[in-house]
Every structure is written in structure tokens, then in C-alpha cells.
Design an enzyme around this catalytic site. Structure first.
Site, PDB file in Angstrom:
ATOM      1  N   GLU A  63     122.296 -55.311  61.077  1.00 49.00           N
ATOM      2  CA  GLU A  63     121.868 -56.068  59.899  1.00 49.00           C
ATOM      3  C   GLU A  63     120.404 -55.810  59.546  1.00 49.00           C
ATOM      4  OE1 GLU A  63     122.584 -60.243  60.676  1.00 49.00           O
ATOM      5  OE2 GLU A  63     121.918 -60.088  62.741  1.00 49.00           O
ATOM      6  N   CYS A 104     131.097 -58.199  59.089  1.00 46.59           N
ATOM      7  CA  CYS A 104     131.298 -59.655  59.161  1.00 46.59           C
ATOM      8  C   CYS A 104     130.425 -60.392  58.142  1.00 46.59           C
ATOM      9  CB  CYS A 104     131.052 -60.178  60.567  1.00 46.59           C
ATOM     10  SG  CYS A 104     129.357 -59.993  61.107  1.00 46.59           S
ATOM     11  N   ARG A 125     129.677 -68.052  65.068  1.00 47.94           N
ATOM     12  CA  ARG A 125     128.226 -68.310  64.942  1.00 47.94           C
ATOM     13  C   ARG A 125     127.888 -69.396  65.958  1.00 47.94           C
ATOM     14  NH1 ARG A 125     129.235 -67.169  58.995  1.00 47.94           N
ATOM     15  NH2 ARG A 125     127.655 -65.645  58.399  1.00 47.94           N
ATOM     16  N   ARG A 165     128.811 -64.420  68.974  1.00 50.88           N
ATOM     17  CA  ARG A 165     127.455 -63.919  68.720  1.00 50.88           C
ATOM     18  C   ARG A 165     126.487 -64.844  69.435  1.00 50.88           C
ATOM     19  NH1 ARG A 165     125.176 -63.810  62.721  1.00 50.88           N
ATOM     20  NH2 ARG A 165     125.031 -66.055  63.058  1.00 50.88           N
ATOM     21  N   ARG A 182     116.851 -63.491  50.706  1.00 47.95           N
ATOM     22  CA  ARG A 182     118.130 -63.962  50.165  1.00 47.95           C
ATOM     23  C   ARG A 182     118.094 -65.419  49.733  1.00 47.95           C
ATOM     24  NH1 ARG A 182     121.661 -63.568  55.870  1.00 47.95           N
ATOM     25  NH2 ARG A 182     122.274 -65.720  55.972  1.00 47.95           N
ATOM     26  N   HIS A 232     134.383 -85.704  44.586  1.00 39.00           N
ATOM     27  CA  HIS A 232     134.261 -84.613  45.545  1.00 39.00           C
ATOM     28  C   HIS A 232     135.165 -84.835  46.741  1.00 39.00           C
ATOM     29  CE1 HIS A 232     130.280 -83.153  43.690  1.00 39.00           C
ATOM     30  NE2 HIS A 232     131.301 -82.437  43.296  1.00 39.00           N
ATOM     31  N   ASN A 284     124.966 -59.718  54.914  1.00 35.06           N
ATOM     32  CA  ASN A 284     124.109 -60.734  54.288  1.00 35.06           C
ATOM     33  C   ASN A 284     122.645 -60.406  54.561  1.00 35.06           C
ATOM     34  OD1 ASN A 284     126.627 -61.861  54.025  1.00 35.06           O
ATOM     35  ND2 ASN A 284     126.311 -63.445  55.559  1.00 35.06           N
ATOM     36  N   ASP A 285     122.339 -60.179  55.831  1.00 30.72           N
ATOM     37  CA  ASP A 285     120.956 -59.842  56.164  1.00 30.72           C
ATOM     38  C   ASP A 285     120.632 -58.405  55.778  1.00 30.72           C
ATOM     39  OD1 ASP A 285     119.569 -62.082  57.196  1.00 30.72           O
ATOM     40  OD2 ASP A 285     120.931 -62.068  58.903  1.00 30.72           O
TER      41      ASP A 285
END
Ligand code: PEP
Ligand code: MG
Length: 835
Positions: A695, A766, A560, A596, A729, A453, A718-719
């Protein structure tokens, strides 16, 4: 967990059985021996007291299974039972199963937490596989009887074929285990093709060691209330190739040709090419901190156990943070490496075995953990497959993190003081993930393979690497000039002028190609008919801001900010925050930065804020809800953002807004922050733009009202997907429903864009949807003004935009809004792209 006692006339025979069991379950079961007698002349026999002590050593309320060889062994076992107090006798059971087969079947069954009845049943059925094989029955019909539950009446079994290119390597295995772990049922997995035994499908180490390859048939058995749902979810995962495309697997993990490793001459070595590119520089030898266990034994097992829990929790937090960082810098697929690390941390086998050493053998937490990790690493290294052997490094990495936490050891710094080539025995994935590509010109290691990895991460960070060079490498002095070719694996020590000239020429050619790619991505994204769309990056850290700029981001559409709050013991100060925001904004300059405000709760807890556990965290105290209840915390952040806006184009946005009341309340706190700064004579951008994340479905339906309150919207798909589709989710049973390609979600995007444009404000996306090439025509057609995504997706999405015409995109968007499902939407787009 049910314990097992082996009673035999022969110490050697019992030890052999124990070794076989160990091979199957890597010590994850409590097993004790009572074998032979203390008479050198005649060592064969059994001793009642030995049996009694063996029972006591593995005793728990779950029960103890005793397997015996013959004759007096049975008698000794029966008499030993008499020594047990009445109340402890009941869960101790003698079993007539054959010693070797029975012990293995019992151990594997016990290891995944089965009860005493199930363990006895499996031990008794242990001869079935051998019997059926010898009587000519196809082993795949009977396999499973050996050690697992598939033949039991309550179990449901499905047989599937694994299709993805590398089989169940670490990342698919991690997904498999994560999915299985969501269900209450007992779930086992078996590699039918290799006639393996069944293993606990919730153990990453067990699943990976089945060595399931492309084309192998597997059997998944589940028993319990939610068995059917579990099997359906696992079946879907396998049939979806674990979410991998062939290209993903090739790009990330296809082994490069391994080369022989030997010093070709005193001044030249050959290693395994792990990450392409030419590196020339002075070496800096990295030596990781050696972690010693100071105290082997401890008096207070409960305290040791608690200490271990804390260390595991801290480690989990570190890995999650790293996972988020890698997701933003290198992409989701690379970040999934750390999903496997998280599963390794929670592996029931590792945890149970450590617990056993702490409570039964009074090991200190550090000694127990180290013992179990060393055993697990050794088990991987012993596997007959170089790819799986390389996974030992992952287990070692996770093990080291916990050990550091337990021993309070600070990891050695691998930040090079000046640009150079990092030389090390090996690098763990965590160490590699934290390298600064600006400082580390190349990586050259003694050990490691192309499928490690670390190699994958080096490739995604763009750092050339040659691994597996051999121990000769460490004879070099710090500061020695070396050069290597990450494409061929050749390493030159103190290269002469000719060699340097050739290598530099090759490097220049590669850099020119790279720059051509980068400069294409630096161009604005303009459709064929001249419509420009802004393409921005989602980031977390300063490091990622640099990557964003290099990959062609025209600013940051989503910082974020919660990542400033992670990995610390208290809230960051206003000054710390201002510095971080300014540092990021300077890197992006002259492009804008959208910050944000803190978005915690839901899947993003913060240990020091003491958020109470909630039954439905995604419907709970998160985002703006938490911020409005913590006005000082919010005001401090807003003051920092405002102060950073003085010299930089900065905008602020609030997460999880569901009502007009909330945004008004947040704006009041912003106004208060501005008043305070004014009174202190501190400058800021009076006209700093304010936006909200859209969202929550309520924000969509109230978009006209909300648009009147703010300067922009940014849609968090996403939300939004999980709330629109009412499907958590993070819950694999329903997570596939939370699909942003669902027409229901796309219609929400359309409503939001329409309301925003009607009110004269701009709107961005976003969420992850923005980074999907398939979604590009839909979002462009719906009129989205700005896309913000993970940096690695920028060049692809920009290229996709430049191939579109606005009228085509609009036709695609209106067509997909009329379709029935996410599946149909994807198929439609794929069809359109082909034509
Ligand atoms: C979103 O919900 O789409 C989003 C971008 O926010 P996060 O993933 O951080 O919740
Ligand atoms: Mg969100």
C-alpha cells in the site's frame, strides 16, 4: 461570538423578536432583552440598568450589538454604555438597523462566527431584501442581503441546482458540511428556491433545516483566503450528486408508502412497513435506560466544560467504531448515516449554545447539553417535512450517547435471551445497528417512520420491521406471540392457526427466493473460460464473520484487527486476542482467515496508546512503523495469532511495509514469538503463511525483493491511491485525486502482480477497489488471484467475474493502462460493459 441586545419599549415585542431569532438560529446566538418597565399600570418604557445588565449577560471580547426601537430606547442604550468600564466599552456598538429584520440578520451572521463589523453590516443591510422585493426586483437577485454575506464585496457566490433524488437529506448534507468544514473561509448556504435566509454551511442542523429538495437552486457564498477552493470543492460535490446514484438513494431512503396507524381490531394493528419480511415470535419489550440530570447548576464552569469535552470525545470514538462496523456489514452508504451523527456531535451551533449555558448561566454540563439537544430535537420535529422530522431521532441518538457518557449510565441491553420480536417505543440508529439478526426475528415499534435511519439499518441487516404502530402496542405483555408482515405493515396479535399457516407459507416462499440468491453467491467465482478467482471478505468482528459466510465469502482476506483494540482502556491480552481469532476462524471454517496486525496511526488513533499528534499522520508513525517500535505489543499479537493457527487455517500480514528491512524485522519478532511458544510447549502452525499489505509505492517498486521475503501480497488500494497520487484521502480538496481508477495506480497494481507471480507467490486486492464491479474486469485482467471486499459487494462481484472471459479481461486491463485519467478508465469500462 458577537452578542445581541434588543432594547424595546415593549416586553412582548422584544419577546416576539427573540422567538423569530430563535426560529432562525435555534438559540445558537447570545441574545438578551432589555424591554418594558416594572410598572403594571404602564409597562411600556426602557430602563438603563436593564440595558446595562443585558449587555453584561451577553458580553464577550467579540463584541455586542445593540438594536433599539425608538425614542428613549436609544437614550437608555447610550446611557447604559456609560456604565461600562472604559476597556469594555469599545466592542459594544449601537446600531440603527430596523429592529426585527436587523435582529434576524445580525443573529444569523453572528451565529456563524462573524466579527462585529460583519454583523453590523448585515444588520444595516437587512432592509435590502424587502426593499428590492417591493420594488419588483427578482428576489433571487437580492436574496442573501437579508442575513448573509453573499452581497459583501469579499464574498464569492455560486448558484447551483441540486439534482439528486432526495435533495439535501441527511447524508448529502453531512457530506456538504464535512466538505465546507475543511476550509477556513466563512461559508454560507441559502435555498434560493424557497427564499430562505443564509445559514452556516458548517452546521449540519442548519443546513438540513433549509429543506433543500431535488430541483432547488442554492447559493453558496464563501469569503476568506481559500474561498475559491472551497467553492470548487462544494460545486464538485453538488454536481456529482453527492456521490449518490439514483439507485442508491432509492434503495436506501425512498420513503415507503406511509400507512394509517391504528388498531384495526383488538387482535390486529396496522403500522408503517419499514423492512420487508415475515416475522413470527414472542415479543420482548425493550425499555431504554432513562437518563436523568441529577445536577442542574454547577460552580465550576471550566470543569463542566472539560467534562463535556471528554464525553464528546468518547462519543466520537464510539460512533467511529460503529461506523466502521456498519461499513463492513451493511456497506458504505449505510455507514454514512453515522457521518451525519459525527457532524451533529461537532455542530458549532450545538457546541456554542452549550458552552454559553455552562459559562453564562452556570448550567452543569449534563443540564446544558440536554437543554440544547432537546431544543434541537424540537426544532427538527417542528419542520414541515416528515423526512426531516425523522432526523430528530438522529440528534436524539447522538445526544443520548453524550448524556450516557456524562452521567456514567450503561445503556440497557437489547440482546434478547432467545430469538423473538423486539418491541419498543422507538429505536435509535445506534440501537438498531447493534442488533443480532440471529436473535431479533423482527422489530415492531410504536413510533418511527419508514425513512428513519433505524428502518434503513433494519433493511440492511435483513431484519423485518413494522414501525409507527401506535401506543396500543405497549399494552401487550412481554412474551405475547405476534406476527407481522414487513411488506404490508399488518401486525397480528396471537394469530390463529389459519393466519399463521398463511404467513408461514409466505415466509417460506420469501426464504426460498433468498436462499436461491445466497446459494448463487455461495458458488465459486469462475470466469466463462474456467479461471477461478477467490472472493473473500474484509471484516472487523465475529458478527461480521457470520455475515461474510452467509453472503458467500470464501474466507476473510482482511481482518482489521485494530477493532479488538478499540473501545477499551488498555491493550487486549494475548488470551483475549487468541479467543477472538479462534472464534472468527471457527465461523469461517474450513475457509482461511488472514489477520492483519494492528494498523494504527494515520486515521486510526488509539486513545490509550498515547500516540502524539503529528503534522502528517498518513506519513507518520503508523502501521508496521509503530509496531516495530513497540515489539512487546507486536509479539503479544503474533503469539495470539500463532496459537489460533494451531487448529485453523490462519495467515498473518503486516500493514504499511515500505522496505525490506521492515519485513525482515517483523519476521524476526515472529520467529521470537514462535521460539517462546515452543519453549512453553504451545502448538501452532509452523508453516503459517506470512504476507504484507502492498500500500506504499516503495513496496511496489521493491516488490521483487519483498516477494522473496513473504508468501503473499495483498494490495491496499485505499492507501496506495493516496500515496501514489500524493493526495490525503481524508482531505476533500484533493481526495478526488486519490482515486484507485487512476492509471497511475492501476500500473502499480500491474507491477505488483507481475513481480509476485514472477517470484511464485499469489496476490490479492483488499482495498475498496476490489468491491467495485467496474474494476472487476481490470483486476481479473491484471491477474489478481484473490479479491477481498465488504460482504455486501460479494454477490455482485462474483456475478461480474462469472460473466468475463480471461482474454477479454486482459484486453480491457491493457487498454485502461494506456488511458489518461480515472474518468477515462470508468468511461471505457462502462462502454465495454454495454457492448
Ligand atoms: C487499504 O489501504 O487499501 C486497506 C485495505 O487498508 P485500510 O483501509 O484499513 O487502511
Ligand atoms: Mg491501508
Amino acid at each position: 461570538m458577537v452578542g445581541i441586545v434588543i432594547v424595546s419599549h415593549s416586553q412582548k415585542l422584544a419577546e416576539g423578536v427573540q422567538a423569530l431569532v430563535h426560529q432562525m438560529v435555534q438559540g445558537a446566538v447570545s441574545l438578551a432583552l432589555a424591554a418594558g418597565i416594572d410598572d403594571p399600570e404602564n409597562p411600556f418604557g426602557t430602563d438603563v440598568m436593564q440595558v446595562y445588565q443585558a449587555i453584561e449577560s451577553v458580553y464577550s471580547e467579540d463584541g455586542v450589538l445593540i438594536l433599539m426601537d425608538l425614542g428613549s430606547a436609544v437614550l437608555s442604550a447610550e446611557m447604559a454604555l456609560e456604565f461600562l468600564p472604559e476597556e469594555r466599552r469599545h466592542p459594544v456598538r449601537l446600531c440603527e438597523a430596523p429592529l426585527v429584520e436587523g435582529a434576524i440578520a445580525a443573529a444569523v451572521t453572528a451565529a456563524f462566527g462573524a466579527n462585529i463589523e460583519q454583523v453590523i453590516r448585515e444588520a444595516r443591510g437587512a432592509l435590502a431584501a424587502k426593499a428590492s422585493q417591493l420594488s419588483g426586483i427578482n428576489p433571487s437577485e437580492s436574496v442573501g442581503a437579508l442575513v448573509s454575506t453573499p452581497t459583501s464585496a469579499q464574498s464569492q457566490v455560486i448558484h447551483l441546482t441540486v439534482r439528486n433524488q432526495m435533495g439535501l437529506h441527511a447524508r448529502p448534507a453531512a457530506k456538504f458540511v464535512a466538505t465546507a468544514s475543511q476550509f477556513q473561509s466563512e461559508i454560507t448556504l441559502q435555498n434560493i428556491t424557497s427564499s430562505s435566509g443564509s445559514v452556516n454551511a458548517k452546521s449540519i442542523n442548519q443546513v438540513v433545516t433549509l429543506v433543500i429538495r431535488q430541483g432547488n437552486e442554492i447559493a453558496i457564498a464563501a469569503s476568506g483566503a481559500d474561498a475559491q477552493a472551497a467553492l470548487a470543492a462544494l460545486q464538485q460535490l453538488v454536481e456529482d450528486n453527492f456521490g449518490e446514484s439514483v439507485a442508491d438513494v432509492r434503495g436506501a431512503e425512498t420513503p415507503l408508502p406511509e400507512q394509517p396507524q391504528f388498531p384495526i381490531s383488538n387482535s390486529q394493528f396496522s403500522g408503517i412497513p419499514a423492512s420487508a419480511g415475515i416475522a413470527i415470535g414472542n415479543i420482548a419489550i425493550y425499555q431504554p435506560t432513562v437518563l436523568n440530570v441529577q445536577q442542574q447548576q454547577a460552580d465550576n464552569p471550566e470543569a463542566e466544560w472539560q467534562q463535556l469535552q471528554t464525553a464528546i470525545e468518547q462519543t466520537r470514538h464510539q460512533i467511529q467504531t460503529l461506523r466502521h462496523q456498519i461499513s463492513a456489514t451493511a456497506g458504505k452508504a449505510q455507514a454514512a448515516i453515522f457521518d451525519a451523527h459525527l457532524l451533529c456531535l461537532e455542530d458549532p451551533f450545538v457546541i456554542d449554545r452549550t458552552r454559553q449555558l455552562i459559562f453564562d448561566r452556570n448550567f452543569s454540563a449534563a443540564a446544558a447539553w440536554k437543554t440544547v439537544i432537546d431544543e434541537t430535537v424540537a426544532a427538527y420535529e417542528a419542520l414541515p417535512d416528515s423526512y426531516l422530522q425523522a432526523r430528530a431521532a438522529d440528534v436524539f441518538d447522538v445526544g443520548q450517547r453524550v448524556m450516557r457518557s456524562l452521567t456514567g449510565t450503561v445503556p440497557a441491553s437489547i440482546n434478547l435471551p432467545e430469538p423473538g420480536i423486539l418491541v419498543a417505543t422507538d429505536l435509535t440508529p445506534s440501537e438498531t445497528a447493534q442488533l443480532d439478526p440471529g436473535k431479533v426475528l423482527g422489530i415492531c415499534t410504536v413510533a418511527g417512520g419508514a425513512t428513519s435511519h433505524s428502518g434503513i439499518l433494519a433493511r440492511s441487516l435483513g431484519i423485518p420491521a413494522v414501525v409507527g404502530v401506535g401506543a396500543e402496542l405497549l399494552r401487550l405483555e412481554n412474551g405475547t406471540l405476534i406476527a407481522f408482515d414487513g411488506e404490508t405493515g399488518e401486525v397480528w396479535v396471537q394469530p390463529d392457526d389459519n393466519q399463521l399457516r398463511e404467513l408461514q407459507a409466505k415466509r417460506n416462499r420469501q426464504q426460498t427466493q433468498q436462499q436461491a440468491l445466497q446459494s448463487a453467491a455461495q458458488q465459486p467465482a469462475i470466469t466463462h473460460d474456467g479461471h477461478q478467482i477467490k472472493v473473500m471478505a474484509n471484516i472487523l468482528t465475529i458478527q461480521e464473520a457470520k455475515i461474510a459466510v452467509n453472503t458467500g465469502a470464501e474466507g476473510v482476506g482482511l481482518l482489521r484487527s485494530e477493532f479488538l483494540y478499540f473501545d477499551r482502556v488498555s491493550v487486549p491480552t494475548e488470551e483475549e486476542q487468541r479467543e477472538a481469532y479462534e472464534a472468527i476462524a471457527s465461523i469461517l471454517s474450513p475457509h482461511p482467515l488472514i489477520i492483519r496486525t494492528l494498523d494504527i496511526g494515520g486515521d486510526k488513533p488509539l486513545p490509550y496508546l498515547d500516540l502524539p499528534p503529528e503534522a502528517n499522520p498518513f506519513l507518520g508513525w503508523r502501521g508496521i512503523r509503530y509496531l516495530l517500535d513497540s515489539p512487546d505489543l507486536l509479539k503479544t499479537q503474533l503469539r495470539a495469532i500463532l496459537r489460533a493457527s494451531h487448529k485453523h487455517p490462519i495467515k498473518v500480514m503486516f500493514p504499511m511495509v515500505a522496505s525490506v528491512r521492515e519485513i525482515r524485522a517483523a519476521k524476526e519478532i515472529l520467529a521470537a514469538a514462535k521460539t517462546e511458544l515452543r519453549s512453553l510447549g504451545m502448538s501452532f502452525d509452523e508453516a503459517m503463511e506470512v504476507g504484507i499489505m502492498v500500500e506504499v509505492p516503495a513496496a511496489v517498486t521493491m516488490a521483487d525483493k519483498l516477494a522473496a521475503e513473504v508468501d503473499f501480497f495483498s494490495i491496499g488500494t485505499n492507501d496506495l491511491s493516496q500515496y501514489v497520487m500524493a493526495s490525503d484521502r481524508t482531505n476533500p480538496k484533493v481526495a478526488t485525486l486519490a482515486d484507485a481508477f487512476e492509471p497511475a495506480v492501476l500500473r502499480m497494481i500491474q507491477q505488483t502482480v507481475t513481480a509476485a507471480h514472477h517470484a511464485g507467490i499469489w496476490v490479492g486486492v483488499c482495498g475498496e477497489l476490489a468491491s467495485s464491479e467496474l474494476a472487476t474486469p481490470i483486476l481479473v485482467g491484471l491477474g489478481v488471484d484473490e479479491f477481498s471486499m465488504n460482504s455486501p459487494a460479494i454477490s455482485t462481484v462474483k456475478a461480474a467475474i462469472s460473466k468475463l472471459r480471461m482474454d477479454e479481461a486482459e484486453a480491457i486491463a491493457s487498454a485502461v493502462l494506456q488511458l489518461d485519467s480515472a474518468k477515462e478508465v470508468r468511461e471505457y469500462i462502462v462502454g465495454q460493459l454495454k457492448t
